[in-house]
Design a protein around this motif. Structure first.
Motif, PDB file in Angstrom:
ATOM      1  N   THR A  27       0.841  -1.195   0.000  1.00 44.94           N
ATOM      2  CA  THR A  27       0.000   0.000   0.000  1.00 44.94           C
ATOM      3  C   THR A  27       0.876   1.245   0.000  1.00 44.94           C
ATOM      4  O   THR A  27       1.749   1.406   0.852  1.00 44.94           O
ATOM      5  N   GLU A  67      -1.176  13.556   6.523  1.00 45.56           N
ATOM      6  CA  GLU A  67      -1.323  12.265   7.181  1.00 45.56           C
ATOM      7  C   GLU A  67      -0.449  11.123   6.653  1.00 45.56           C
ATOM      8  O   GLU A  67      -0.110  10.218   7.419  1.00 45.56           O
ATOM      9  N   LYS A  70       2.457   9.783   8.756  1.00 48.03           N
ATOM     10  CA  LYS A  70       1.967   9.338  10.060  1.00 48.03           C
ATOM     11  C   LYS A  70       1.313   7.963   9.954  1.00 48.03           C
ATOM     12  O   LYS A  70       1.428   7.134  10.859  1.00 48.03           O
ATOM     13  N   LEU A  71       0.625   7.709   8.839  1.00 45.98           N
ATOM     14  CA  LEU A  71      -0.014   6.412   8.643  1.00 45.98           C
ATOM     15  C   LEU A  71       1.036   5.318   8.462  1.00 45.98           C
ATOM     16  O   LEU A  71       0.869   4.197   8.954  1.00 45.98           O
ATOM     17  N   VAL A  72       2.119   5.634   7.767  1.00 46.80           N
ATOM     18  CA  VAL A  72       3.220   4.671   7.631  1.00 46.80           C
ATOM     19  C   VAL A  72       3.850   4.413   8.989  1.00 46.80           C
ATOM     20  O   VAL A  72       4.134   3.266   9.359  1.00 46.80           O
ATOM     21  N   ALA A  74       2.468   4.531  11.772  1.00 47.27           N
ATOM     22  CA  ALA A  74       1.529   3.773  12.591  1.00 47.27           C
ATOM     23  C   ALA A  74       1.275   2.370  12.054  1.00 47.27           C
ATOM     24  O   ALA A  74       0.466   1.618  12.616  1.00 47.27           O
ATOM     25  N   GLY A  75       1.953   2.005  10.960  1.00 51.38           N
ATOM     26  CA  GLY A  75       1.782   0.672  10.401  1.00 51.38           C
ATOM     27  C   GLY A  75       0.533   0.504   9.577  1.00 51.38           C
ATOM     28  O   GLY A  75       0.130  -0.622   9.271  1.00 51.38           O
ATOM     29  N   LYS A  76      -0.103   1.605   9.160  1.00 51.80           N
ATOM     30  CA  LYS A  76      -1.346   1.530   8.376  1.00 51.80           C
ATOM     31  C   LYS A  76      -1.085   1.496   6.869  1.00 51.80           C
ATOM     32  O   LYS A  76      -2.011   1.323   6.082  1.00 51.80           O
ATOM     33  N   ALA A  77       0.155   1.702   6.453  1.00 52.02           N
ATOM     34  CA  ALA A  77       0.541   1.652   5.042  1.00 52.02           C
ATOM     35  C   ALA A  77       2.007   1.262   4.967  1.00 52.02           C
ATOM     36  O   ALA A  77       2.762   1.446   5.930  1.00 52.02           O
ATOM     37  N   ASP A  78       2.415   0.731   3.810  1.00 51.22           N
ATOM     38  CA  ASP A  78       3.804   0.295   3.648  1.00 51.22           C
ATOM     39  C   ASP A  78       4.720   1.450   3.267  1.00 51.22           C
ATOM     40  O   ASP A  78       5.857   1.531   3.744  1.00 51.22           O
ATOM     41  N   ASN A 217       8.329   2.602   7.225  1.00 49.84           N
ATOM     42  CA  ASN A 217       8.489   2.462   8.670  1.00 49.84           C
ATOM     43  C   ASN A 217       9.859   1.844   8.930  1.00 49.84           C
ATOM     44  O   ASN A 217      10.147   0.734   8.466  1.00 49.84           O
TER      45      ASN A 217
END
Length: 316
Positions: A27, A67, A70-72, A74-78, A217
């Protein structure tokens, strides 16, 4: 020995019956809605280069452009498309982020003014209003540019105009806008009947930097998938350089909004700025920007480059 027709038929049948190899999912969150800055990514998708690399890439445009990193983290995207200056600050804030590739390897950011207005040099900004979208890094960049003309931040009034940079300048709300992209806002202003002029940060006190980068990340990154992703993006860049018209057609066909004159001109203006080798890392560039931020008072210490950026294909 050459296979007989029967053998060949049996092999073909087995191949057809075999299940397709599973693609690895990845992602990617963009920094903004799809535009020519993202051309190598979109071309790689449209030409099947990600598929060839064994990847199924989900490309997501963010609802809020602040965002994606921040999403990366937080582990919400690669992966996310982000900005080198922003990366430095976010790593200092403690976010587990690292640069793994470069999309646009030159600054796009500029300080834009009305070409026919009262500001013809940076010194003319004294007593003027300057619009901006993001505090922090844009303030530091603005301070460095003013300093090259013998001015300080006390000499201008900074006004947050959110993301309406060109309208704020054209309506006279401000006398200049920081954070305009030279490959986009200049053309946007011209198409709206105005004429813009850019002052370039890298010519006025700032070290050169990568405008658009890929961040992952730092604690969970998958080097194999990232290397395959960057290889496909590199194929996308090569396609654009070798066959710009065909690549433009493939890119513009993905959405009716992309085929207008603004995006066509942005495509031309951005083409020479794409990183030819997205994985390659200029360590000195990141080291110099760290020093700049320290001298600007935005960070307390200078981090080693390895904490900020890596070439994921290099030996550890």
């Amino acid at each position: 020995m050459r296979p007989t027709r029967l053998t060949a038929a049996l092999l073909a049948g087995l191949l057809l019956a075999a299940p397709a190899l599973a693609q690895d999912r990845l992602t990617l969150i963009l920094d903004w809605y799809v535009n020519p800055d993202h051309a190598p990514i979109i071309v790689a998708q449209e030409m099947g280069y990600f598929r060839d690399a064994g990847l199924e890439v989900d490309i997501v445009a963010p609802a809020d452009p602040t965002e994606p990193p921040k999403l990366v983290a937080a582990g919400k995207a690669d992966l996310a498309v982000s900005y080198q200056p922003q990366l430095h600050l976010q790593v200092h804030e403690g976010l587990p982020l690292v640069r793994v590739g470069t999309l646009v390897s030159t600054p796009l950011n500029c300080l834009m003014v009305d070409a026919n207005g009262p500001v013809q040099s940076l010194a003319d900004l004294k007593g003027r209003k300057v619009g901006y979208s993001l505090s922090g890094i844009e303030t530091a960049m603005m301070a460095a540019m003013l300093g090259s003309a013998g001015l300080t931040m006390e000499d201008v009034q900074m006004i947050n105009v959110n993301w309406s940079l060109t309208p704020a300048l054209m309506t006279g709300q401000v006398d200049a806008v920081a954070g305009a992209f030279r490959n986009f806002e200049l053309t946007q202003m011209r198409l709206a009947g105005g004429a813009g002029k850019c002052f370039y940060p890298e010519e006025a006190g700032l070290p050169a930097y990568d405008e658009l980068i890929f961040v992952a990340n730092s604690e969970t990154l998958d080097r194999d998938r990232i290397n395959r992703f960057l290889g496909a993006v590199e194929r996308g860049v090569t396609e654009i350089l070798n066959h710009p018209e065909e690549a433009w057609a493939a890119f513009a066909a993905t959405s009716p909004d992309l085929s207008d004159e603004l995006n066509r001109q942005a495509w031309i203006d951005t083409l020479p700025r794409f990183a030819h080798s997205p994985a390659a890392l200029d360590q000195g560039r990141y080291a110099r920007f760290e020093v700049f931020l320290k001298e600007a008072g935005l960070v307390d210490t200078v981090f080693p480059v390895a904490r900020l950026a890596i070439d994921p294909g290099a030996q550890e």
